[in-house]
Design a protein around this motif. Structure first.
Motif, mmCIF file in Angstrom:
data_model
loop_
_atom_site.group_PDB
_atom_site.id
_atom_site.type_symbol
_atom_site.label_atom_id
_atom_site.label_comp_id
_atom_site.label_asym_id
_atom_site.label_seq_id
_atom_site.Cartn_x
_atom_site.Cartn_y
_atom_site.Cartn_z
ATOM 1 N N ALA A 8 7.834 -5.932 1.339
ATOM 2 C CA ALA A 8 7.795 -7.370 1.026
ATOM 3 C C ALA A 8 6.886 -8.155 1.962
ATOM 4 O O ALA A 8 6.376 -9.210 1.584
ATOM 5 C CB ALA A 8 9.216 -7.944 1.081
ATOM 6 N N SER A 9 6.671 -7.659 3.186
ATOM 7 C CA SER A 9 5.855 -8.405 4.159
ATOM 8 C C SER A 9 4.369 -8.084 4.038
ATOM 9 O O SER A 9 3.546 -8.676 4.741
ATOM 10 C CB SER A 9 6.326 -8.062 5.581
ATOM 11 O OG SER A 9 6.237 -6.651 5.775
ATOM 12 N N GLY A 10 4.004 -7.144 3.164
ATOM 13 C CA GLY A 10 2.601 -6.720 3.055
ATOM 14 C C GLY A 10 1.806 -7.619 2.121
ATOM 15 O O GLY A 10 2.342 -8.535 1.489
ATOM 16 N N THR A 34 11.516 -3.984 4.383
ATOM 17 C CA THR A 34 10.310 -3.645 5.156
ATOM 18 C C THR A 34 10.675 -2.504 6.117
ATOM 19 O O THR A 34 11.773 -1.944 6.042
ATOM 20 C CB THR A 34 9.840 -4.863 5.992
ATOM 21 O OG1 THR A 34 10.879 -5.179 6.934
ATOM 22 C CG2 THR A 34 9.544 -6.071 5.129
ATOM 23 N N SER A 35 9.770 -2.211 7.034
ATOM 24 C CA SER A 35 10.130 -1.330 8.150
ATOM 25 C C SER A 35 10.812 -2.189 9.223
ATOM 26 O O SER A 35 10.927 -3.411 9.076
ATOM 27 C CB SER A 35 8.875 -0.670 8.728
ATOM 28 O OG SER A 35 8.197 -1.574 9.567
ATOM 29 N N ALA A 36 11.208 -1.540 10.316
ATOM 30 C CA ALA A 36 11.842 -2.279 11.419
ATOM 31 C C ALA A 36 10.907 -3.344 11.985
ATOM 32 O O ALA A 36 11.348 -4.374 12.495
ATOM 33 C CB ALA A 36 12.262 -1.298 12.514
ATOM 34 N N ARG A 37 9.571 -3.099 11.863
ATOM 35 C CA ARG A 37 8.594 -4.034 12.444
ATOM 36 C C ARG A 37 8.758 -5.452 11.913
ATOM 37 O O ARG A 37 8.648 -6.419 12.656
ATOM 38 C CB ARG A 37 7.156 -3.557 12.129
ATOM 39 C CG ARG A 37 6.664 -2.397 12.939
ATOM 40 C CD ARG A 37 5.218 -2.064 12.538
ATOM 41 N NE ARG A 37 5.112 -1.584 11.156
ATOM 42 C CZ ARG A 37 5.255 -0.312 10.772
ATOM 43 N NH1 ARG A 37 5.474 0.611 11.691
ATOM 44 N NH2 ARG A 37 5.166 0.042 9.501
ATOM 45 N N SER A 38 9.019 -5.593 10.634
ATOM 46 C CA SER A 38 9.085 -6.940 10.041
ATOM 47 C C SER A 38 10.513 -7.377 9.738
ATOM 48 O O SER A 38 10.705 -8.432 9.109
ATOM 49 C CB SER A 38 8.256 -7.005 8.755
ATOM 50 O OG SER A 38 6.897 -6.909 9.065
ATOM 51 N N ALA A 39 11.495 -6.586 10.147
ATOM 52 C CA ALA A 39 12.889 -7.005 9.925
ATOM 53 C C ALA A 39 13.091 -8.353 10.617
ATOM 54 O O ALA A 39 12.663 -8.549 11.749
ATOM 55 C CB ALA A 39 13.846 -5.955 10.479
HETATM 56 N N1 LIG Z 1 -3.935 -3.808 -1.204
HETATM 57 C C1 LIG Z 1 -4.259 -3.469 -2.436
HETATM 58 O O1 LIG Z 1 -5.196 -4.018 -3.056
HETATM 59 C C2 LIG Z 1 -3.502 -2.374 -3.126
HETATM 60 C C3 LIG Z 1 -3.792 -2.100 -4.465
HETATM 61 C C4 LIG Z 1 -3.104 -1.073 -5.108
HETATM 62 C C5 LIG Z 1 -2.155 -0.366 -4.418
HETATM 63 N N2 LIG Z 1 -1.889 -0.656 -3.114
HETATM 64 C C6 LIG Z 1 -0.849 0.114 -2.423
HETATM 65 O O2 LIG Z 1 0.222 -0.781 -2.114
HETATM 66 C C7 LIG Z 1 0.832 -0.373 -0.888
HETATM 67 C C8 LIG Z 1 0.869 -1.549 0.080
HETATM 68 O O3 LIG Z 1 -0.421 -2.064 0.262
HETATM 69 P P1 LIG Z 1 -0.677 -3.418 1.085
HETATM 70 O O4 LIG Z 1 -2.115 -3.690 0.924
HETATM 71 O O5 LIG Z 1 0.311 -4.454 0.725
HETATM 72 O O6 LIG Z 1 -0.404 -2.909 2.603
HETATM 73 P P2 LIG Z 1 0.026 -3.756 3.879
HETATM 74 O O7 LIG Z 1 -0.484 -5.140 3.794
HETATM 75 O O8 LIG Z 1 -0.368 -2.932 5.045
HETATM 76 O O9 LIG Z 1 1.635 -3.797 3.803
HETATM 77 C C9 LIG Z 1 2.406 -2.624 3.923
HETATM 78 C C10 LIG Z 1 3.875 -2.950 3.678
HETATM 79 O O10 LIG Z 1 4.599 -1.727 3.697
HETATM 80 C C11 LIG Z 1 5.664 -1.816 4.654
HETATM 81 N N3 LIG Z 1 5.899 -0.526 5.280
HETATM 82 C C12 LIG Z 1 4.997 0.257 5.909
HETATM 83 N N4 LIG Z 1 5.604 1.382 6.398
HETATM 84 C C13 LIG Z 1 6.911 1.261 6.071
HETATM 85 C C14 LIG Z 1 8.047 2.088 6.288
HETATM 86 N N5 LIG Z 1 7.974 3.260 6.952
HETATM 87 N N6 LIG Z 1 9.252 1.659 5.806
HETATM 88 C C15 LIG Z 1 9.355 0.493 5.144
HETATM 89 N N7 LIG Z 1 8.304 -0.327 4.900
HETATM 90 C C16 LIG Z 1 7.095 0.060 5.362
HETATM 91 C C17 LIG Z 1 5.148 -2.823 5.666
HETATM 92 O O11 LIG Z 1 6.252 -3.341 6.389
HETATM 93 P P3 LIG Z 1 6.070 -3.832 7.926
HETATM 94 O O12 LIG Z 1 5.555 -5.242 7.814
HETATM 95 O O13 LIG Z 1 7.457 -3.761 8.447
HETATM 96 O O14 LIG Z 1 5.109 -2.908 8.580
HETATM 97 C C18 LIG Z 1 4.492 -3.849 4.732
HETATM 98 O O15 LIG Z 1 5.462 -4.668 4.146
HETATM 99 C C19 LIG Z 1 0.047 0.839 -0.414
HETATM 100 O O16 LIG Z 1 0.688 2.001 -0.882
HETATM 101 C C20 LIG Z 1 -1.294 0.681 -1.104
HETATM 102 O O17 LIG Z 1 -1.959 1.903 -1.281
HETATM 103 C C21 LIG Z 1 -2.518 -1.661 -2.462
#
Ligand SMILES: NC(=O)c1ccc[n+]([C@@H]2O[C@H](COP(=O)([O-])OP(=O)(O)OC[C@H]3O[C@@H](n4cnc5c(N)ncnc54)[C@H](OP(=O)(O)O)[C@@H]3O)[C@@H](O)[C@H]2O)c1
Length: 332
Positions: A8-10, A34-39
Motif C-alpha cells: 500500500a505504501s508503494g 506493507t513490510s515492517a519498514r512502512s508499518a
Molecule cells: N511501478 C510500475 O510501473 C509497475 C508496473 C507493473 C507492475 N509493477 C510491480 O508492482 C510491484 C510494486 O511496484 P512499485 O513500483 O509500487 O514498487 P515500490 O514503489 O518500491 O513499492 C513496493 C511496495 O512493496 C512493499 N514491500 C516490499 N517488500 C515487502 C515485503 N517483504 N513485505 C511486505 N511488503 C513489501 C513496500 O512496502 P515498504 O514501504 O514497507 O517497503 C511497498 O509498499 C512490483 O512487483 C512491480 O514489479 C510495478
C-alpha cells in the motif's frame, strides 16, 4: 467486497488506493499492508487517514479480495496464504504470470478469465498491457503474424527508490551523477537498453516478459513472431512503445483506426503525424495510439506509437478493473 492492499505504501499501491476510493463494490475501509519498514505510515483514503501495518497471515481472514503490489518474492510468499484464507488475489508482480493455473488478464481482451476465478489472478507486465491493448484488436481482424517493439519505459516502472535516485542524479548533474546505483548505469539524461536480468540470445528479462505474456494474453503460440528491445528513459511516468505489426491480411491506417477507435480504453489519433507523449497522458487510465502509418512498401504492415501511464493502465488501473470483474461490477 472487503479488500486488502499489500504494498500500500508503494507507487502502485498508492495509485490502487486512489482508484479504490471510487469503487462502489468496496465494503468498509481497505486493509493497508506493507513490510515492517512502512508499518505505522498513514495514507489518506476517502478523506480519512488509514494506517499501514506489517503483513501477517491473520490479515487475510475475512478479506474477499487482495490487491498485491509488493514484488515477486513477497507475492510468492503471501499469495498462497491469502488464497487459502479465501481471498481472490490480484497480483501485480511477475511471480505468477506464466503459471498455467493462473489467468493473465487484461479486462478489455480476456476479462472473462477473471470471472469465477478462485485463488490468484495475474496482472501483466506494464509494457505488455499497453502493447496488447493495441495489437490484440488488430490481430482479431487482420491476423498479426509479426510484432516488433521498442519500448521507452519510465523510471517509476522501477519503483519509488528508482524515482528518488534519478531526481538526485538530475539535481547533481553533471557532478556526482555518474555513479551507478539502482540502475546498472547512470540514468539521468541517458537511455539504457537493458531492463532486468540477462537472458539467452543477448536479451533482457523485460523483453522476454513482453514476448511470453503477449502470446499468453492473445492466446497465440510461437506462430506469432515477436521481437522486443526494452529501454529505460529518463521520463518519470508513462511508458511509450514504437510498434511494427505485419499481418496476414492487407491493412491500412484507416482500417486499423476503425478497429482501434471502438476498443474501450483506447484513444486514437487519426493524423499520422500526431501523437501523445508520456508527460501529456500521465495520470490517465487510457492507452493512446498515434502516428498510425503504413509501413512504406508493405501493404500488410503498419507502424504506430503507443503510450500509457505505467502506474495506471500498466499496473493499478488494470488490477482494479480485474477486481471490478471479480466483484461482478459492470466494466466502466
Ligand atoms: N511501478 C510500475 O510501473 C509497475 C508496473 C507493473 C507492475 N509493477 C510491480 O508492482 C510491484 C510494486 O511496484 P512499485 O513500483 O509500487 O514498487 P515500490 O514503489 O518500491 O513499492 C513496493 C511496495 O512493496 C512493499 N514491500 C516490499 N517488500 C515487502 C515485503 N517483504 N513485505 C511486505 N511488503 C513489501 C513496500 O512496502 P515498504 O514501504 O514497507 O517497503 C511497498 O509498499 C512490483 O512487483 C512491480 O514489479 C510495478
Amino acid at each position: 467486497m472487503r479488500t486488502a492492499v499489500l504494498g500500500a505504501s508503494g507507487l502502485v499501491g498508492r495509485k490502487m488506493l486512489t482508484l479504490l476510493e471510487d469503487c462502489s463494490w468496496l465494503s468498509g475501509d481497505p486493509v493497508l499492508l506493507t513490510s515492517a519498514r512502512s508499518a505505522g505510515t498513514e495514507i489518506s483514503f476517502r478523506g480519512r487517514n488509514l494506517t499501514c501495518r506489517e503483513v501477517s497471515a491473520e490479515d487475510f481472514a475475512g478479506v474477499d479480495l487482495a490487491l498485491f503490489s509488493a514484488g515477486g518474492g513477497t507475492s510468492r510468499q503471501w499469495a498462497p496464504i491469502a488464497a487459502a484464507a479465501g481471498c481472490v488475489v490480484v497480483d501485480n508482480s511477475s511471480a505468477w504470470r506464466m503459471d498455467p493455473l493462473v489467468p493473465l488478464v487484461v479486462p478489455e481482451i480476456n476479462g472473462q478469465l477473471a470471472k469465477s476465478q478462485p485463488g490468484i489472478i495475474a496482472n501483466p507486465n506494464c509494457s505488455t498491457i499497453q502493447i496488447v491493448m493495441a495489437v490484440s484488436p488488430l490481430d482479431k481482424v487482420f491476423g498479426v503474424k509479426e510484432c516488433h517493439v521498442t519500448t521507452l519505459q519510465a523510471i517509476s516502472g522501477a519503483g519509488q527508490a528508482a524515482v528518488q535516485e534519478i531526481l538526485q542524479q538530475t539535481r547533481d548533474f553533471p557532478e556526482d551523477s555518474n555513479s551507478a546505483g539502482f540502475f546498472p548505469r547512470p540514468m539521468a539524461y541517458n537511455v539504457l537498453p537493458a531492463i532486468g536480468a540477462k537472458t539467452e540470445f543477448g536479451g533482457y528479462e523485460e523483453e522476454t516478459k513482453v514476448l511470453h505474456e503477449m502470446r499468453r494474453i492473445m492466446d497465440r503460440k510461437d506462430d506469432l513472431h515477436i521481437t522486443c528491445t526494452a529501454t529505460r528513459v529518463p521520463v518519470l511516468d508513462g511508458h511509450s512503445a514504437a510498434i511494427r505489426v505485419v499481418c496476414e491480411k492487407a491493412i491500412t491506417p484507416q482500417k486499423a483506426l476503425a478497429v482501434l477507435e471502438k476498443v474501450p480504453g483506447v484513444i486514437v489519433t487519426a493524423d499520422p503525424h500526431d501523437f501523445h507523449t508520456a508527460r501529456e497522458i500521465a495520470g490517465n487510465n487510457d492507452v493512446y495510439v498515434g502516428r498510425v502509418r503504413q509501413d512504406p512498401g508493405c501493404e500488410r504492415s503498419l507502424l504506430m506509437w503507443v503510450v500509457a501511464d505505467n502506474l495506471l493502465k500498466g499496473a493499478a488501473w488494470n488490477a482494479v478493473q480485474i477486481a471490478g470483474v471479480v466483484a461482478g461490477e459492470k466494466r466502466r
